[in-house]
Design a protein around this motif. Structure first.
Motif, PDB file in Angstrom:
ATOM      1  N   LEU A  75     -34.051  13.807 -38.302  1.00 44.76           N
ATOM      2  CA  LEU A  75     -32.976  14.234 -37.396  1.00 44.76           C
ATOM      3  C   LEU A  75     -31.811  13.256 -37.464  1.00 44.76           C
ATOM      4  N   GLU A  76     -30.599  13.782 -37.526  1.00 44.44           N
ATOM      5  CA  GLU A  76     -29.403  12.933 -37.595  1.00 44.44           C
ATOM      6  C   GLU A  76     -28.355  13.474 -36.620  1.00 44.44           C
ATOM      7  N   GLN A  77     -27.784  12.569 -35.828  1.00 41.45           N
ATOM      8  CA  GLN A  77     -26.836  13.029 -34.803  1.00 41.45           C
ATOM      9  C   GLN A  77     -25.519  13.548 -35.392  1.00 41.45           C
ATOM     10  N   PRO A 112     -22.440  13.838 -45.005  1.00 38.27           N
ATOM     11  CA  PRO A 112     -22.509  12.386 -44.836  1.00 38.27           C
ATOM     12  C   PRO A 112     -21.538  11.944 -43.742  1.00 38.27           C
ATOM     13  N   HIS A 113     -21.776  10.751 -43.178  1.00 34.62           N
ATOM     14  CA  HIS A 113     -20.861  10.256 -42.149  1.00 34.62           C
ATOM     15  C   HIS A 113     -20.624   8.758 -42.335  1.00 34.62           C
ATOM     16  N   SER A 114     -19.638   8.241 -41.616  1.00 36.47           N
ATOM     17  CA  SER A 114     -19.285   6.824 -41.796  1.00 36.47           C
ATOM     18  C   SER A 114     -19.299   6.097 -40.453  1.00 36.47           C
ATOM     19  N   SER A 136     -24.344   2.267 -40.282  1.00 34.35           N
ATOM     20  CA  SER A 136     -24.381   1.028 -41.074  1.00 34.35           C
ATOM     21  C   SER A 136     -24.601   1.260 -42.564  1.00 34.35           C
ATOM     22  N   SER A 137     -24.899   2.495 -42.966  1.00 33.28           N
ATOM     23  CA  SER A 137     -25.308   2.700 -44.368  1.00 33.28           C
ATOM     24  C   SER A 137     -24.228   3.303 -45.254  1.00 33.28           C
ATOM     25  N   HIS A 138     -23.048   3.590 -44.686  1.00 33.49           N
ATOM     26  CA  HIS A 138     -22.005   4.223 -45.501  1.00 33.49           C
ATOM     27  C   HIS A 138     -21.257   3.171 -46.318  1.00 33.49           C
ATOM     28  N   THR A 140     -20.816   0.322 -51.823  1.00 33.52           N
ATOM     29  CA  THR A 140     -21.610  -0.733 -52.467  1.00 33.52           C
ATOM     30  C   THR A 140     -22.292  -1.674 -51.469  1.00 33.52           C
ATOM     31  N   ARG A 141     -23.397  -2.254 -51.922  1.00 33.46           N
ATOM     32  CA  ARG A 141     -24.099  -3.316 -51.202  1.00 33.46           C
ATOM     33  C   ARG A 141     -24.599  -4.322 -52.235  1.00 33.46           C
ATOM     34  N   ILE A 142     -24.831  -5.549 -51.787  1.00 31.24           N
ATOM     35  CA  ILE A 142     -25.421  -6.557 -52.681  1.00 31.24           C
ATOM     36  C   ILE A 142     -26.939  -6.390 -52.691  1.00 31.24           C
ATOM     37  N   ILE A 143     -27.516  -6.532 -53.878  1.00 32.05           N
ATOM     38  CA  ILE A 143     -28.980  -6.615 -53.989  1.00 32.05           C
ATOM     39  C   ILE A 143     -29.310  -7.948 -54.653  1.00 32.05           C
ATOM     40  N   SER A 164     -14.511   0.009 -41.591  1.00 35.50           N
ATOM     41  CA  SER A 164     -15.376  -0.474 -40.508  1.00 35.50           C
ATOM     42  C   SER A 164     -16.827  -0.116 -40.745  1.00 35.50           C
ATOM     43  N   CYS A 165     -17.683  -1.004 -40.287  1.00 35.63           N
ATOM     44  CA  CYS A 165     -19.125  -0.785 -40.389  1.00 35.63           C
ATOM     45  C   CYS A 165     -19.761  -1.586 -39.249  1.00 35.63           C
ATOM     46  N   MET A 166     -21.048  -1.403 -39.000  1.00 32.05           N
ATOM     47  CA  MET A 166     -21.689  -2.169 -37.919  1.00 32.05           C
ATOM     48  C   MET A 166     -22.971  -2.832 -38.401  1.00 32.05           C
ATOM     49  N   PHE A 216     -30.022  -3.133 -46.501  1.00 31.27           N
ATOM     50  CA  PHE A 216     -29.921  -2.007 -47.435  1.00 31.27           C
ATOM     51  C   PHE A 216     -30.815  -2.193 -48.662  1.00 31.27           C
ATOM     52  N   LYS A 217     -30.753  -3.381 -49.234  1.00 33.22           N
ATOM     53  CA  LYS A 217     -31.496  -3.650 -50.474  1.00 33.22           C
ATOM     54  C   LYS A 217     -32.994  -3.436 -50.304  1.00 33.22           C
ATOM     55  N   PHE A 218     -33.475  -3.545 -49.033  1.00 32.63           N
ATOM     56  CA  PHE A 218     -34.904  -3.387 -48.753  1.00 32.63           C
ATOM     57  C   PHE A 218     -35.280  -1.930 -48.476  1.00 32.63           C
TER      58      PHE A 218
END
Ligand SMILES: Cc1cc2nc3c(=O)[nH]c(=O)nc-3n(C[C@H](O)[C@H](O)[C@H](O)COP(=O)(O)OP(=O)(O)OC[C@H]3O[C@@H](n4cnc5c(N)ncnc54)[C@H](O)[C@@H]3O)c2cc1C
Length: 387
Positions: free
Chosen positions: A34-36, A40-42, A45-47, A50-53, A315-317, A348-350
């Motif tokens: 379930l997603e509120q 996709p949305h922004s 925290s996952s939008h 890129t992320r570092i791994i 922006s992100c949280m 994210f990397k996990f």
């Protein structure tokens, strides 16, 4: 209310909920995600692209989990048929004689993580256009790199659906009634599941209220800053520029990190690893730019090839625990409610390994890692927790 009972309901389709749902579906569990927001949305925290791994952590338990996480990301790439990981190396810069850097080096050696140690005199030859501060050491975790985050999230959700999982987006959970069968009410339906996983990111405590639990979580807004290269390509993936983390930078209390220019050509992402507290539904009311001031000073000193004014700010949280370790545990009162929260800006990397662990808890299995660093119990003495 439908008479259908799911084996598991997962609340929150960020990277942790999506990976958990996928693991459950792969294990033949009838699973509802379930997603509120409409995907996709922004807003969580996952939008972002890129992320570092990296494998390089000071703590053994994170290094061990990352070994398997790399394998699971590679498996996901195969299953989805898309590239999710780009190996660039990860440059660590830190006070040479500091405790953090010493612990990191010891852990890397203990786990035989391929590492290149850079001497001060050869630093600029290997890493041009970066000023290493006097008294700072540098090393490269050669497996460090970039994860394509938005692409990964989409891929996992697609794999979940093709394994028989059901996603209902645009459905905000407004009530949870614990029990042997948990009843979950959204704005448009009532669902029942034998187990429930709460992976609601910044909204974790809002949902946990329905279960009589509050965790000591702090939600902060991160200004995600992109900086223009004076000469396009200077810090690019194409030039094999690595991701980097500077521990204990001169300009601020928390780490500063960056990723090579990639998603926006000519712009490099450099961010401060902390922000100002916010309510998740009112993220954009938080207008503090103290972190950007820190970054301007940092970019001016350390990255002379960038224009020291952010060209793009998104922006992100983060949802931060007091010790910056995650929460991966069963609810202290209701054993069939599983909580994945407090990923503290480095979760994210996990994603794939967290999905595996939370799914094991939801299926009543013994988790494949020692979860003591992630137990809710550790907050018992903390004033904001009510166990
Ligand atoms: C700027 C930034 C940079 C980062 N960099 C890195 C990095 O380099 N490497 C790394 O490993 N990690 C990084 N992270 C951290 C990582 O992105 C997060 O740890 C991870 O995305 C957290 O995922 P999540 O699924 O817990 O939360 P979220 O992505 O926020 O997902 C929670 C979901 O739950 C939904 N939800 C909440 N309440 C309800 C409700 N009532 N009903 C239905 N749905 C609900 C939300 O809408 C949301 O979609 C970074 C984070 C940020 C913000």
């Amino acid at each position: 209310m439908s008479s259908e009972v799911y084996d598991c309901i997962v609340i929150g389709a960020g990277i942790q909920g999506s990976c958990t749902a996928y693991q459950l579906a792969k294990n033949k569990q009838k699973t509802l995600l379930l997603e509120q927001f409409v995907l996709p949305h922004s807003r969580g925290s996952s939008h972002g692209q890129t992320r570092i791994i990296r494998k390089s952590y000071e703590e053994d338990f994170y290094v061990q989990m990352m070994h398997e996480s790399y394998e699971l990301w590679a498996q996901l790439e195969k299953e989805a048929g898309v590239e999710l990981y780009k190996r660039t190396g990860l440059l660590f810069m830190a006070p040479e004689n500091g405790e953090g850097f010493s612990r990191l080096k010891v852990t890397l050696q203990r786990h035989k993580i391929p590492t290149v140690f850079l001497e001060k005199q050869e630093f600029s030859q290997h890493i041009p256009n970066v000023n290493l501060r006097d008294g700072y050491g540098a090393l490269i975790d050669t497996f460090g790199g970039v994860l394509y985050a938005d692409r990964a999230l989409r891929a996992v959700q697609r794999l979940f659906q093709s394994s028989g999982g059901v996603i209902k987006d645009g459905e905000k959970v407004i009530d949870i009634a614990p029990g042997a069968v948990v009843t979950v009410t959204t704005g448009s339906g009532v669902y029942r599941g034998r187990s429930l996983v709460i992976t609601a990111g910044p909204w974790a405590n809002t949902l946990l209220t329905h279960t009589g639990l509050q965790l000591p979580l702090k939600v902060v807004k991160i200004n995600v800053c992109y900086w223009k290269e004076k000469i396009p390509g200077t810090y690019s993936v194409g030039q094999r520029f690595p991701c980097f983390i500077e521990m204990e930078p001169k300009e601020g209390q928390y780490d500063i990190y960056g990723l090579p220019s990639n998603e926006y050509p000519g712009l490099m992402k450099v961010c401060y690893h902390m922000g100002s507290e916010t309510e998740p539904d009112e993220r954009d009311k938080q207008t503090d730019t103290g972190d950007i001031d820190i970054l301007v000073r940092y970019v001016t000193r350390c990255l002379p090839g960038l224009v020291p004014v952010p060209a793009v700010v998104e922006s992100c949280m983060y949802t931060v625990t007091p010790d910056h370790n995650f929460v991966l545990d069963s609810h202290p009162t209701y054993g069939n409610i599983i909580i994945g929260a407090g990923f503290s800006g480095h979760g994210f990397k996990f994603g794939p390994i967290i999905g595996k662990l939370l799914s094991q808890l939801a299926m009543g299995q013994v988790p494949s890692y020692d979860l003591s660093p992630f137990r809710i119990q550790r907050f018992q003495s903390h004033p904001r927790s009510s166990l």
